[in-house]
Scaffold this motif. Structure first.
Motif, PDB file in Angstrom:
ATOM      1  N   GLN A 172       0.821  -1.302   0.127  1.00  0.00           N
ATOM      2  CA  GLN A 172       0.107  -0.109  -0.045  1.00  0.00           C
ATOM      3  C   GLN A 172       0.722   1.184   0.170  1.00  0.00           C
ATOM      4  OE1 GLN A 172      -2.662  -0.467   3.265  1.00  0.00           O
ATOM      5  NE2 GLN A 172      -3.707  -1.916   2.175  1.00  0.00           N
ATOM      6  N   LYS A 173       0.410   2.421  -0.453  1.00  0.00           N
ATOM      7  CA  LYS A 173       0.950   3.507  -0.672  1.00  0.00           C
ATOM      8  C   LYS A 173       0.709   4.425   0.323  1.00  0.00           C
ATOM      9  CE  LYS A 173       1.837   2.947  -5.510  1.00  0.00           C
ATOM     10  NZ  LYS A 173       2.226   1.707  -5.516  1.00  0.00           N
ATOM     11  N   PRO A 176       1.223   3.448   4.947  1.00  0.00           N
ATOM     12  CA  PRO A 176      -0.209   2.958   5.386  1.00  0.00           C
ATOM     13  C   PRO A 176       0.128   2.575   7.180  1.00  0.00           C
ATOM     14  CG  PRO A 176       1.007   1.054   4.366  1.00  0.00           C
ATOM     15  CD  PRO A 176       1.565   2.539   3.765  1.00  0.00           C
TER      16      PRO A 176
END
Length: 191
Positions: A172-173, A176
């Protein structure tokens, strides 16, 4: 796979039961406080801490709307919990949401030293099988420092007495959040 908040709640619901004493170390908007209140029932106790008046007000509204009387809200930092919780009171579980108050002042954030002091305080009172769940939001100013110090601290906990879990999504960018959960498996004895 469970998202971060549902998994944090699962980790606590597995070990908290009716009549237990628990801590919401960062009340925020009251979601975790209310969740814990339901878990411990009428005979249990929830101690909720936050340094921001807005967080205490938000949580108070949530608790009153649900007519929960097993919650004590404390407008103070979680590192001060020893002043409010009796020394002999055993804690079944605790949750921290690190970072800043959602929809609040982003310049007011949790800090590594006060967070670690609070974790240490809880660990001394944690019952066997009890858990501390830290939801680590670190994409803000100072967040990386808190994350790194907390991970170093938890990594150094003696596996004879504690087991530590890290749960995170790695693809995830935007930094997170992730979970660090500490479970007490044995009482420390001093000779």
């Amino acid at each position: 796979m469970k998202a971060i908040i549902p998994f944090s709640h699962q980790l606590l619901s597995e070990i908290i039961s009716d009549g237990n004493t628990v801590i919401d170390a960062t009340c925020g908007n009251g979601n975790d406080t209310l969740f814990l209140s339901k878990l411990v029932g009428k005979q249990g106790k929830v101690y909720g801490f936050d340094i921001q008046e807005a967080a205490i007000e938000n949580t108070t509204k949530r608790i009153e709307a649900e007519s929960k009387e097993n919650v004590t809200l404390i407008h103070d930092g979680h590192e001060s919990m020893d002043k409010y919780i009796p020394a002999d009171e055993k804690i079944a579980g605790a949750i921290f949401n690190l970072g800043y108050l959602p929809k609040g002042d982003h310049s007011i954030v949790t800090k590594p030293l006060s967070t670690i002091k609070a974790v240490e305080s809880i660990m001394g009172r944690l019952k066997i099988g009890g858990r501390i769940v830290l939801v680590v939001y670190h994409g803000h100013q100072g967040g990386a420092e808190e994350k790194n110090q907390l991970l170093t601290y938890c990594n150094d906990l003696d596996q004879q007495y504690y087991q530590v879990l890290q749960y995170q999504f790695i693809n995830q960018k935007n930094q997170p959040p992730f979970i660090v959960a500490v479970e007490k498996i044995k009482e420390i004895t001093f000779h």
